[in-house]
Design a protein around this motif. Sequence first.
Motif, PDB file in Angstrom:
ATOM      1  N   TYR A  16       0.853  -1.174   0.000  1.00  9.26           N
ATOM      2  CA  TYR A  16       0.000   0.000   0.000  1.00  9.26           C
ATOM      3  C   TYR A  16       0.894   1.230   0.000  1.00  9.26           C
ATOM      4  O   TYR A  16       1.791   1.347   0.827  1.00  9.26           O
ATOM      5  CB  TYR A  16      -0.907   0.031   1.235  1.00  9.26           C
ATOM      6  CG  TYR A  16      -1.929  -1.064   1.240  1.00  9.26           C
ATOM      7  CD1 TYR A  16      -3.158  -0.891   0.624  1.00  9.26           C
ATOM      8  CD2 TYR A  16      -1.667  -2.276   1.858  1.00  9.26           C
ATOM      9  CE1 TYR A  16      -4.109  -1.903   0.622  1.00  9.26           C
ATOM     10  CE2 TYR A  16      -2.611  -3.290   1.865  1.00  9.26           C
ATOM     11  CZ  TYR A  16      -3.825  -3.098   1.247  1.00  9.26           C
ATOM     12  OH  TYR A  16      -4.753  -4.101   1.242  1.00  9.26           O
ATOM     13  N   PHE A  18       1.378   5.327   0.419  1.00 12.49           N
ATOM     14  CA  PHE A  18       0.731   6.409   1.155  1.00 12.49           C
ATOM     15  C   PHE A  18       0.871   7.725   0.429  1.00 12.49           C
ATOM     16  O   PHE A  18       1.928   8.052  -0.074  1.00 12.49           O
ATOM     17  CB  PHE A  18       1.328   6.567   2.553  1.00 12.49           C
ATOM     18  CG  PHE A  18       1.215   5.326   3.366  1.00 12.49           C
ATOM     19  CD1 PHE A  18      -0.015   4.780   3.649  1.00 12.49           C
ATOM     20  CD2 PHE A  18       2.338   4.689   3.837  1.00 12.49           C
ATOM     21  CE1 PHE A  18      -0.127   3.628   4.397  1.00 12.49           C
ATOM     22  CE2 PHE A  18       2.240   3.539   4.580  1.00 12.49           C
ATOM     23  CZ  PHE A  18       1.003   3.011   4.860  1.00 12.49           C
ATOM     24  N   ARG A  21      -2.013  11.981   3.165  1.00 11.36           N
ATOM     25  CA  ARG A  21      -3.182  12.007   4.049  1.00 11.36           C
ATOM     26  C   ARG A  21      -3.175  10.791   4.959  1.00 11.36           C
ATOM     27  O   ARG A  21      -2.411   9.855   4.764  1.00 11.36           O
ATOM     28  CB  ARG A  21      -4.465  12.056   3.232  1.00 11.36           C
ATOM     29  CG  ARG A  21      -4.611  10.875   2.288  1.00 11.36           C
ATOM     30  CD  ARG A  21      -5.759  11.109   1.323  1.00 11.36           C
ATOM     31  NE  ARG A  21      -5.718  10.091   0.297  1.00 11.36           N
ATOM     32  CZ  ARG A  21      -6.610   9.126   0.179  1.00 11.36           C
ATOM     33  NH1 ARG A  21      -7.628   9.057   0.983  1.00 11.36           N
ATOM     34  NH2 ARG A  21      -6.503   8.235  -0.773  1.00 11.36           N
ATOM     35  N   SER A  22      -4.065  10.808   5.928  1.00  9.61           N
ATOM     36  CA  SER A  22      -4.157   9.706   6.885  1.00  9.61           C
ATOM     37  C   SER A  22      -4.748   8.471   6.238  1.00  9.61           C
ATOM     38  O   SER A  22      -5.560   8.566   5.320  1.00  9.61           O
ATOM     39  CB  SER A  22      -5.034  10.126   8.068  1.00  9.61           C
ATOM     40  OG  SER A  22      -4.468  11.231   8.709  1.00  9.61           O
ATOM     41  N   SER A  23      -4.351   7.318   6.723  1.00  7.43           N
ATOM     42  CA  SER A  23      -4.874   6.048   6.243  1.00  7.43           C
ATOM     43  C   SER A  23      -5.296   5.215   7.437  1.00  7.43           C
ATOM     44  O   SER A  23      -4.482   4.939   8.322  1.00  7.43           O
ATOM     45  CB  SER A  23      -3.810   5.285   5.450  1.00  7.43           C
ATOM     46  OG  SER A  23      -3.401   6.035   4.336  1.00  7.43           O
ATOM     47  N   THR A  24      -6.571   4.818   7.460  1.00 10.36           N
ATOM     48  CA  THR A  24      -7.035   3.945   8.532  1.00 10.36           C
ATOM     49  C   THR A  24      -6.798   2.496   8.128  1.00 10.36           C
ATOM     50  O   THR A  24      -6.822   2.148   6.952  1.00 10.36           O
ATOM     51  CB  THR A  24      -8.525   4.172   8.843  1.00 10.36           C
ATOM     52  OG1 THR A  24      -9.275   3.988   7.649  1.00 10.36           O
ATOM     53  CG2 THR A  24      -8.753   5.561   9.408  1.00 10.36           C
ATOM     54  N   ILE A  25      -6.587   1.662   9.137  1.00  9.49           N
ATOM     55  CA  ILE A  25      -6.278   0.249   8.927  1.00  9.49           C
ATOM     56  C   ILE A  25      -7.268  -0.559   9.754  1.00  9.49           C
ATOM     57  O   ILE A  25      -7.509  -0.246  10.918  1.00  9.49           O
ATOM     58  CB  ILE A  25      -4.839  -0.061   9.380  1.00  9.49           C
ATOM     59  CG1 ILE A  25      -3.841   0.821   8.611  1.00  9.49           C
ATOM     60  CG2 ILE A  25      -4.515  -1.535   9.206  1.00  9.49           C
ATOM     61  CD1 ILE A  25      -2.462   0.853   9.201  1.00  9.49           C
ATOM     62  N   ASN A  31     -12.188   1.282   5.653  1.00  7.06           N
ATOM     63  CA  ASN A  31     -10.782   1.601   5.898  1.00  7.06           C
ATOM     64  C   ASN A  31     -10.046   1.742   4.574  1.00  7.06           C
ATOM     65  O   ASN A  31     -10.394   1.103   3.584  1.00  7.06           O
ATOM     66  CB  ASN A  31     -10.114   0.497   6.725  1.00  7.06           C
ATOM     67  CG  ASN A  31     -10.598   0.482   8.148  1.00  7.06           C
ATOM     68  OD1 ASN A  31     -10.454   1.451   8.861  1.00  7.06           O
ATOM     69  ND2 ASN A  31     -11.200  -0.628   8.549  1.00  7.06           N
ATOM     70  N   ARG A  32      -9.006   2.564   4.564  1.00  8.86           N
ATOM     71  CA  ARG A  32      -8.180   2.682   3.350  1.00  8.86           C
ATOM     72  C   ARG A  32      -7.366   1.406   3.142  1.00  8.86           C
ATOM     73  O   ARG A  32      -7.183   0.951   2.035  1.00  8.86           O
ATOM     74  CB  ARG A  32      -7.253   3.885   3.456  1.00  8.86           C
ATOM     75  CG  ARG A  32      -6.465   4.106   2.180  1.00  8.86           C
ATOM     76  CD  ARG A  32      -5.873   5.496   2.118  1.00  8.86           C
ATOM     77  NE  ARG A  32      -5.281   5.760   0.836  1.00  8.86           N
ATOM     78  CZ  ARG A  32      -4.114   5.281   0.422  1.00  8.86           C
ATOM     79  NH1 ARG A  32      -3.433   4.491   1.197  1.00  8.86           N
ATOM     80  NH2 ARG A  32      -3.633   5.595  -0.766  1.00  8.86           N
ATOM     81  N   ILE A  33      -6.875   0.826   4.246  1.00  9.29           N
ATOM     82  CA  ILE A  33      -6.148  -0.449   4.180  1.00  9.29           C
ATOM     83  C   ILE A  33      -7.012  -1.486   4.883  1.00  9.29           C
ATOM     84  O   ILE A  33      -7.184  -1.443   6.099  1.00  9.29           O
ATOM     85  CB  ILE A  33      -4.764  -0.339   4.846  1.00  9.29           C
ATOM     86  CG1 ILE A  33      -3.927   0.715   4.112  1.00  9.29           C
ATOM     87  CG2 ILE A  33      -4.066  -1.688   4.866  1.00  9.29           C
ATOM     88  CD1 ILE A  33      -2.621   1.032   4.778  1.00  9.29           C
ATOM     89  N   GLU A  48      -0.625   8.228   9.778  1.00  6.91           N
ATOM     90  CA  GLU A  48      -0.782   9.600   9.305  1.00  6.91           C
ATOM     91  C   GLU A  48       0.570  10.276   9.168  1.00  6.91           C
ATOM     92  O   GLU A  48       1.506   9.974   9.916  1.00  6.91           O
ATOM     93  CB  GLU A  48      -1.682  10.400  10.248  1.00  6.91           C
ATOM     94  CG  GLU A  48      -1.131  10.557  11.642  1.00  6.91           C
ATOM     95  CD  GLU A  48      -2.074  11.310  12.564  1.00  6.91           C
ATOM     96  OE1 GLU A  48      -3.110  11.806  12.103  1.00  6.91           O
ATOM     97  OE2 GLU A  48      -1.768  11.386  13.754  1.00  6.91           O
ATOM     98  N   TYR A  54       6.047   9.365   9.333  1.00  7.50           N
ATOM     99  CA  TYR A  54       4.696   8.834   9.509  1.00  7.50           C
ATOM    100  C   TYR A  54       4.525   8.360  10.938  1.00  7.50           C
ATOM    101  O   TYR A  54       5.428   7.789  11.528  1.00  7.50           O
ATOM    102  CB  TYR A  54       4.430   7.680   8.538  1.00  7.50           C
ATOM    103  CG  TYR A  54       4.094   8.165   7.153  1.00  7.50           C
ATOM    104  CD1 TYR A  54       2.775   8.412   6.794  1.00  7.50           C
ATOM    105  CD2 TYR A  54       5.089   8.382   6.216  1.00  7.50           C
ATOM    106  CE1 TYR A  54       2.459   8.872   5.529  1.00  7.50           C
ATOM    107  CE2 TYR A  54       4.779   8.843   4.951  1.00  7.50           C
ATOM    108  CZ  TYR A  54       3.461   9.084   4.609  1.00  7.50           C
ATOM    109  OH  TYR A  54       3.147   9.543   3.367  1.00  7.50           O
TER     110      TYR A  54
END
Length: 156
Positions: A16, A18, A21-25, A31-33, A48, A54
Motif C-alpha cells: 500500500y 501512502f 493524508r491519513s490512512s485507517t487500517i 478503511n483505506r487499508i 498519518e 509517519y
Amino acid sequence: MSNLILTIEAQGKVAYEFAERSSTIGRAPDNRIIIDDPSVSNRYAMLEPSGKEYRLKDFESTNGTKVSGVPITDTLLHFEDRIRFGVIEARFEADVRRPQPLPQLETIEAKSEKSSAAPASFGNASPFPQRSTSRDSVRLTVLGIAAIAALAFSAA
C-alpha cells in the motif's frame, strides 16, 4: 511515497502506497487499508503523516499493535520497521527518494613521494619463503652418487 507491505497468508505480499493524508487500517470495508483477518479489529489503527515522517496510532484494538516487537499506542515509524496487526505481519518502507543533503567536503592534503625509484625486490611481500639461489654442494654430491649407483644397478 512511503509503503506498507503486508504479508497475508491468503494473498501473499500486498503493498500500500501512502499519499499525504491519513490512512485507517482495519477489517471494516470503509478503511483505506483493509485486512480481512479475524485477528484484526474493524477499526485497528491509523497511519498519518507527521512532518516528513509517519505516525502509527493504535485505536485500542483487541490484539494491540507491535512495532519491531514492542507494543505501541502511538509511535513514529522508521525505515524497515516490522509491524504486527493481530497475526498479520507488515513492513514499513519510508520514502528514500526524498532529496538528502550532501555531506560536507573534506580537504585532503596529498603529499608527494620523495623518491620514485622502484624497489629492488618484492620478495619481502611474498608469503612464501624465498628460494636459495646458491648451489648446495653436499646435495649435488649426494644426487650425483645416487645417479651413478642407479646406472651401475641398471647395467648389472
